[in-house]
Write a protein that holds these residues in place. Structure first.
Motif, short mmCIF file in Angstrom:
data_model
loop_
_atom_site.label_atom_id
_atom_site.label_comp_id
_atom_site.label_asym_id
_atom_site.label_seq_id
_atom_site.Cartn_x
_atom_site.Cartn_y
_atom_site.Cartn_z
N ILE A 216 35.35 41.59 35.93
CA ILE A 216 36.11 40.54 36.60
C ILE A 216 35.98 39.23 35.83
O ILE A 216 34.87 38.77 35.56
N PRO A 217 37.09 38.61 35.48
CA PRO A 217 37.01 37.31 34.81
C PRO A 217 36.34 36.27 35.71
O PRO A 217 36.48 36.30 36.93
N MET A 218 35.62 35.35 35.09
CA MET A 218 34.91 34.32 35.85
C MET A 218 35.86 33.51 36.72
O MET A 218 35.51 33.07 37.83
N LEU A 219 37.09 33.32 36.25
CA LEU A 219 38.07 32.54 37.02
C LEU A 219 38.45 33.23 38.33
O LEU A 219 38.98 32.57 39.23
N GLU A 220 38.19 34.54 38.44
CA GLU A 220 38.52 35.28 39.65
C GLU A 220 37.27 35.66 40.45
O GLU A 220 37.33 36.47 41.36
N TRP A 221 36.14 35.05 40.09
CA TRP A 221 34.86 35.32 40.77
C TRP A 221 34.64 34.30 41.86
O TRP A 221 35.04 33.14 41.69
N PRO A 222 34.06 34.64 42.99
CA PRO A 222 33.45 35.93 43.32
C PRO A 222 34.49 36.99 43.72
O PRO A 222 35.61 36.66 44.09
N ALA A 223 34.05 38.23 43.64
CA ALA A 223 34.94 39.34 43.94
C ALA A 223 35.20 39.43 45.44
O ALA A 223 34.30 39.15 46.24
N PRO A 224 36.39 39.80 45.83
CA PRO A 224 36.68 39.97 47.26
C PRO A 224 35.95 41.19 47.83
O PRO A 224 35.55 42.09 47.08
N ASP A 225 35.79 41.21 49.14
CA ASP A 225 35.11 42.33 49.79
C ASP A 225 35.79 43.66 49.50
O ASP A 225 35.13 44.70 49.40
N ALA A 226 37.13 43.63 49.35
CA ALA A 226 37.86 44.87 49.08
C ALA A 226 37.41 45.50 47.76
O ALA A 226 37.30 46.73 47.65
N ALA A 227 37.16 44.68 46.76
CA ALA A 227 36.70 45.20 45.47
C ALA A 227 35.30 45.79 45.59
O ALA A 227 35.01 46.84 45.01
#
Length: 253
Positions: A216-227
């Protein structure tokens, strides 16, 4: 241990790490006499495992190494069982997926499912990542206490970025958290700008045999619960196909 075989494998390991080396450089790194290394290299050359670069005194790994690696991948049940689930995980999360196995102190990628956005991406099968600095490695080591202790025995762990966990006590605490959640997390510990989630995979003998995770790219962190849930479900499904009696399997059970 057969000394000549051990030395030949060490020569291959040095070339794997540093790509192009002269005979004297190989000998220096292995602390062996150049005459000894010369005989080993000539033998490896005869089997296609080492090549001498044209017009140069430098050596590199040969094509027979790839042949052996492909046979390993083709016979690795973990990889074959993970193909479908890795593809589904990539589609459901929108992220690249890696499946990896543990080497002594690294994780080797045995399957890579690119991001499903159609962008150009480099294939990653065969690359290695320090186990302590990757979500895949931590997911495996949390359920492989002997390997984790061996990794910590050499003292501080190697720093890859400013966020790499290098203190053995802190690393042990992190593995405790992995076991509590059946999920490992990595935030820019191996590569700046790259984060990840991973979960362990078990086989019928209740042994942890690998891990699967998303990048996961840092720009999209943190990951959603679905992931998070999707990564766990993929690891659970692959473990089930490998005959694991449950998921996760506690260490020592």
């Amino acid at each position: 241990m057969i000394q000549s075989v051990d030395r030949a494998i060490r020569v291959l390991g040095v070339l794997q790490a540093e790509r192009h080396l002269s005979l004297s450089e190989i000998a220096a790194r292995l602390e062996l006499a150049p005459s000894t290394v010369h005989g080993i290299i000539k033998t490896l050359q005869a089997h296609g495992l080492v090549l001498q670069e044209q017009g140069s005194a430098r050596y590199r790994l040969g094509p027979a190494v790839l042949k052996l690696g492909n046979v390993y991948l083709d016979t690795l049940e973990l990889r074959s069982r993970s193909l479908t689930w890795a593809g589904e995980l990539a589609r459901s999360t929108g992220h690249a997926v890696r499946t990896g196995v543990l080497l002594p102190d690294e994780v080797m990628i045995v399957h890579h499912e690119p991001r499903p956005d159609g962008s150009r991406q480099m294939p990653e099968v065969g690359i290695v990542i320090p186990a302590h600095a990757s979500a895949l490695g931590k997911a495996i080591l949390a359920y492989a206490p002997d390997q984790a202790r061996a990794l910590e025995a050499d003292g501080p762990l190697r720093s890859m970025t400013r966020d790499t966990v290098t203190d053995p006590a802190e690393f042990r605490a992190e593995l405790d958290r992995v076991r509590a959640d059946a999920l490992a997390v990595e935030q820019e510990e191996a590569v700046i700008g790259e984060c990840g989630l991973a979960a362990p995979i078990f086989d019928s003998s209740r042994t942890v045999v690998g891990a699967i995770g998303v990048v996961i790219p840092m720009l999209e962190w943190p990951a959603p619960d679905a992931a998070t849930g999707a990564v766990r479900e993929a690891a659970r499904a692959i473990s089930r196909e490998l005959g694991a009696p449950g998921w996760p399997v506690p260490p020592g059970r």
